[in-house]
Design a protein around this motif. Structure first.
Motif, short mmCIF file in Angstrom:
data_model
loop_
_atom_site.label_atom_id
_atom_site.label_comp_id
_atom_site.label_asym_id
_atom_site.label_seq_id
_atom_site.Cartn_x
_atom_site.Cartn_y
_atom_site.Cartn_z
N LEU B 5 0.83 -1.21 0.00
CA LEU B 5 0.00 0.00 0.00
C LEU B 5 0.87 1.26 0.00
O LEU B 5 1.89 1.31 0.68
CB LEU B 5 -0.82 0.06 1.30
CG LEU B 5 -2.12 -0.68 1.42
CD1 LEU B 5 -2.52 -0.67 2.90
CD2 LEU B 5 -3.20 -0.01 0.58
N LYS B 264 0.10 5.92 -9.71
CA LYS B 264 -0.46 5.31 -8.51
C LYS B 264 -1.78 6.01 -8.18
O LYS B 264 -1.82 7.24 -8.06
CB LYS B 264 0.50 5.44 -7.33
CG LYS B 264 1.90 4.90 -7.59
CD LYS B 264 1.91 3.40 -7.88
CE LYS B 264 3.34 2.91 -8.11
NZ LYS B 264 3.37 1.49 -8.56
N GLU B 376 -8.14 -3.15 2.64
CA GLU B 376 -7.63 -4.35 1.97
C GLU B 376 -8.50 -4.70 0.76
O GLU B 376 -7.99 -5.05 -0.31
CB GLU B 376 -7.58 -5.53 2.95
CG GLU B 376 -6.99 -6.77 2.31
CD GLU B 376 -6.66 -7.87 3.32
OE1 GLU B 376 -6.96 -7.70 4.52
OE2 GLU B 376 -6.10 -8.90 2.89
N TRP B 378 -10.42 -2.73 -1.14
CA TRP B 378 -10.18 -1.81 -2.26
C TRP B 378 -8.82 -2.07 -2.90
O TRP B 378 -8.67 -2.06 -4.11
CB TRP B 378 -10.26 -0.35 -1.78
CG TRP B 378 -11.66 0.17 -1.54
CD1 TRP B 378 -12.66 -0.45 -0.86
CD2 TRP B 378 -12.19 1.42 -1.99
NE1 TRP B 378 -13.79 0.34 -0.83
CE2 TRP B 378 -13.52 1.50 -1.53
CE3 TRP B 378 -11.68 2.48 -2.72
CZ2 TRP B 378 -14.35 2.60 -1.79
CZ3 TRP B 378 -12.49 3.58 -2.98
CH2 TRP B 378 -13.82 3.63 -2.53
N PHE B 379 -7.83 -2.32 -2.04
CA PHE B 379 -6.45 -2.48 -2.53
C PHE B 379 -6.30 -3.76 -3.35
O PHE B 379 -5.62 -3.78 -4.38
CB PHE B 379 -5.49 -2.49 -1.34
CG PHE B 379 -4.05 -2.65 -1.70
CD1 PHE B 379 -3.39 -1.73 -2.51
CD2 PHE B 379 -3.32 -3.74 -1.21
CE1 PHE B 379 -2.04 -1.89 -2.83
CE2 PHE B 379 -1.96 -3.90 -1.54
CZ PHE B 379 -1.34 -2.98 -2.34
N THR B 380 -6.96 -4.84 -2.91
CA THR B 380 -6.76 -6.13 -3.58
C THR B 380 -7.76 -6.35 -4.72
O THR B 380 -7.61 -7.29 -5.48
CB THR B 380 -6.88 -7.30 -2.58
OG1 THR B 380 -8.15 -7.20 -1.92
CG2 THR B 380 -5.76 -7.24 -1.55
N ALA B 384 -7.53 0.53 -5.96
CA ALA B 384 -6.59 1.48 -5.36
C ALA B 384 -5.18 0.90 -5.30
O ALA B 384 -5.01 -0.31 -5.11
CB ALA B 384 -7.04 1.84 -3.94
N ASP B 385 -4.18 1.78 -5.46
CA ASP B 385 -2.78 1.41 -5.17
C ASP B 385 -2.40 1.83 -3.76
O ASP B 385 -1.29 1.56 -3.30
CB ASP B 385 -1.84 2.10 -6.16
CG ASP B 385 -2.02 1.58 -7.58
OD1 ASP B 385 -2.10 0.35 -7.76
OD2 ASP B 385 -2.12 2.42 -8.51
N GLY B 386 -3.30 2.52 -3.12
CA GLY B 386 -3.05 3.02 -1.78
C GLY B 386 -4.14 4.03 -1.47
O GLY B 386 -5.14 4.12 -2.19
N LEU B 414 0.47 -5.83 4.18
CA LEU B 414 0.06 -4.84 3.17
C LEU B 414 0.90 -3.57 3.23
O LEU B 414 0.86 -2.77 2.29
CB LEU B 414 -1.42 -4.46 3.40
CG LEU B 414 -2.43 -5.59 3.25
CD1 LEU B 414 -3.81 -5.13 3.67
CD2 LEU B 414 -2.45 -6.09 1.80
#
Lengths: 454, 454
Positions: B5, B264, B376, B378-380, B384-386, B414
């Protein structure tokens, strides 16, 4: 109250001598090294200087071959130095020709807040076509126009700095009211050069606004200084010239309706210090030996508005130089250089040597006692309120001044021995905090009707 | 290499919730208190964030009655924070409409040097007539024109940042040659909006130039981001919308011939954290209870380009709002707000409550585990990249995130557990250092002719 010297440290990469970067001790990357400047700032603070100062112009000189070129942007560098120091004032040069009032007023207010009231602004109009061409112009604006714009710029900046009354923030959490809109005064300025509608987006700063500093000694420059400046940097080669400049500026200031004590005159000096006079002279000679004369000739030709190749290294200046009135650039510096060369009958080579140290500022070469004597003479004979100290080599030249000249000045009662309680820069210079133009001033002291009661 | 992240701390006076300043814990003068920001920056560094960020606009909102107004100028504040931190990136917002390229390029280069390569620039075009009227204009320039100027501004800035090759300083003291003039490349730019002749007066900085960040999500904004941005802040209300935005921006970036990993995407989230869900909800309710609804209505009317009095607090938004294409201001934010109100059938009062936390950014309210789960997800799931972390109250909201959410993210693998060796901001974001446009790049790895030798 004892009158004390005001000392300003004029910091410049490896030093003010143009050949300083070539000495073994010098770091050729010093101009972009924060640690170098932090060290200098702390040394100046050890010497209980009032302030330190950075010159600036928004252009790169045409050749980087000659000497260290470029610099960290002054407001950025001074912000970093604010966090590394506690007492010393921080004076940044910024141009009225190549900035907008809203942005610049905000930056100075921010620096003043972050530093706890230690910001100063050296107001310059920026001579030269190089700078103009970096901002969409083909040539530099005429001298008089640059000064007209500077006057309006300052007027707008003052309106912006006064756009919040000091007590505009009420912070009433219970009522949900943060600020008092009646104490916000948008400038609504529409002028020749600027239109600025709204209030600044920073509250009024500890000093109200930065100490206003000026360094132009032309007619336009002196008029501007007499009206607005609180400290003036000037280049003077003799105590007689300095006395005349001092008296002229103080009387012009009085004629503008201002208290002449509220403008501090600080001639620049390049102190070349040695433990014996011979050692000081040897140091000066070492620096002069490192000058590359072809660079010096080219630089002098630019300063004098001559074609390349016009000067002969071993001849005096030509007789047919134009008068100052024909010069659109740095007018007063032009006159100073021509007068110096003629008064002392210098060849171009000798003139370059004399200018190498301080670009027209006076070089004092000698023992700490001799330097302190010169400082005392100028200070007590109506030539200066203090000095702009321009060490030829940095950091060693500032170390030498602080370690060897400052103790003598203190012993003679000419300089504070410690800072005492925290003060704003304006307080250090013995100046009042400016009132807000929107707040009527209370009478300082009402006459007491005591006799009626007797 | 594990995908980590990227976290950015979006710092704003007493917090992102418009009523945060009214809480007992809040300092109503926090917006101009360096110590407040130093504390926040060090907290974000304790949480091993990639960067921190300051929003900005060169104007004061029309009323200071409602909430803390004004701010320290971002580049000034970040310079001070650079000296108080060691690892974290420092991203300043600055406008392409109300700055000149030479001055701004120099300030960012200076910050990048002073911070050891930690500077980032959030490139904004600045909506609104208030700002325009502080810079000599009567009204705001049209959206498309602002973006055309932004593109040329960035082009000129890149030319300035590349005007010194990395090895332009030779520092040959013996020969008296400081720089190599052949490695200085004046832009000589003559364009529609800018003419800039000369090279920058600062050498090339550690990162070459600041990390380029962008936050507009309109068509113009996305096109600009795909071409130039290395990090993008965005407001997304649902994971579906966020995934669509993410996929769209990555594919636009690829179509521009860039590596989509080199942009990003960081949606903003307002984490309202409590040790139980009920505690978090109570905290959210406490904040909502402090909203002054008359202020909220006026603010919403401005955002939606409606006349004062057009909205009814207890009715839904009017049906006849104009389409995004008719809006010259913050286009994508306009659409987001209208869609949110319609999708969830909110009254104006409810909408104001939802916007109070993050002005259109998603509020996550819950336990640390719930917040970590949402992050998590959103990120996975390609959304999102962060994240751009926007604490509702400062400093307590950032403390809560760093003390309670960050450890969970680390335990799940993460987020980095420590910074490791010093890196530039661009290295933290996993991006390459940009080449200088004047220096031909060497092929990364020549094909080895090994088979011929076998």
């Amino acid at each position: 109250m004892t009158r004390h010297l005001h000392l300003n440290a004029f910091l410049m990469s490896t030093g003010h001598h143009e050949a300083s970067w070539r000495l073994p001790e010098s770091d050729p990357y010093a101009h972009v090294d924060l640690a170098h400047y932090v060290r200098l700032a702390r040394t100046a603070e050890r010497g209980t200087f009032d302030s330190l100062f950075l010159a600036d112009g928004p252009q790169l000189w045409s050749s980087v071959g000659q000497r260290p070129a470029g610099a960290l942007e002054p407001l950025t560098l001074l912000t970093a130095l604010a966090t590394a120091t506690e007492h010393i004032g921080l004076i940044a040069t910024a141009s009225t020709s190549y900035n907008s009032p809203y942005n610049l007023a905000r930056k100075f207010a921010s620096l003043d807040i972050i530093s706890g009231g230690r910001a100063g602004w050296n107001i310059v109009t920026t001579a030269g076509a190089e700078a103009a061409r970096n901002f969409g112009l083909d040539a530099e604006p005429a001298h008089a126009e640059r000064y007209a714009r500077a006057a309006e710029f300052l007027d707008v900046a003052l309106k912006l700095w006064d756009s919040w009354e000091d007590d505009a923030i009420v912070a009433d959490k219970a009522a949900g009211v943060w600020g008092d809109d009646a104490k916000i005064h948008p400038p609504r300025h529409k002028g020749t050069y600027f239109s600025v509608e709204g209030a600044l987006n920073v509250p009024r700063s500890p000093q109200g606004y930065p100490l206003l500093v000026q360094a132009g000694s032309s007619e336009d420059g002196k008029r501007f200084a007499a009206r607005h400046a609180e400290a003036v940097f000037t280049a003077q080669q003799t105590v007689e010239d300095a006395r005349a400049f001092y008296a002229d500026l103080k009387s012009r200031t009085a004629r503008e309706g201002r208290n002449p004590d509220h403008i501090k005159v600080l001639p620049g000096i390049v102190p070349v210090v040695g433990s014996t006079e011979a050692e000081a002279r040897a140091h000066e000679q070492e620096l002069e030996d490192h000058i590359v004369h072809t660079h010096g000739v080219a630089h002098l030709e630019r300063l004098l508005h001559l074609e390349p190749g016009a000067l002969d290294l071993d001849a005096p200046l030509p007789d047919d130089l134009p008068p100052e009135s024909a010069i659109e650039g740095a007018k007063s510096r032009y006159t100073l250089i021509v007068r110096l060369a003629r008064r002392e009958r210098l060849t171009v080579r000798q003139l370059i040597g004399r200018l190498g140290g301080g670009r027209g500022h006076l070089t004092f070469t000698g023992t700490p006692e001799q330097v302190a004597d010169a400082v005392e003479t100028w200070f007590t004979q109506g030539a200066a309120d203090g000095f702009n100290i321009m060490p030829p080599v940095l950091p060693s030249g500032l170390d030498a001044f602080v370690d060897h000249v400052v103790p003598l000045l203190r012993a003679r009662g000419l300089l504070r021995t410690e800072y005492g309680p925290r003060q704003t820069l304006r307080e250090r210079y013995g100046l009042p905090r400016p009132a807000n133009q929107h707040v009527p001033e209370l009478p300082a002291a009402l006459p007491q009707p005591s006799s009626a009661l007797v």
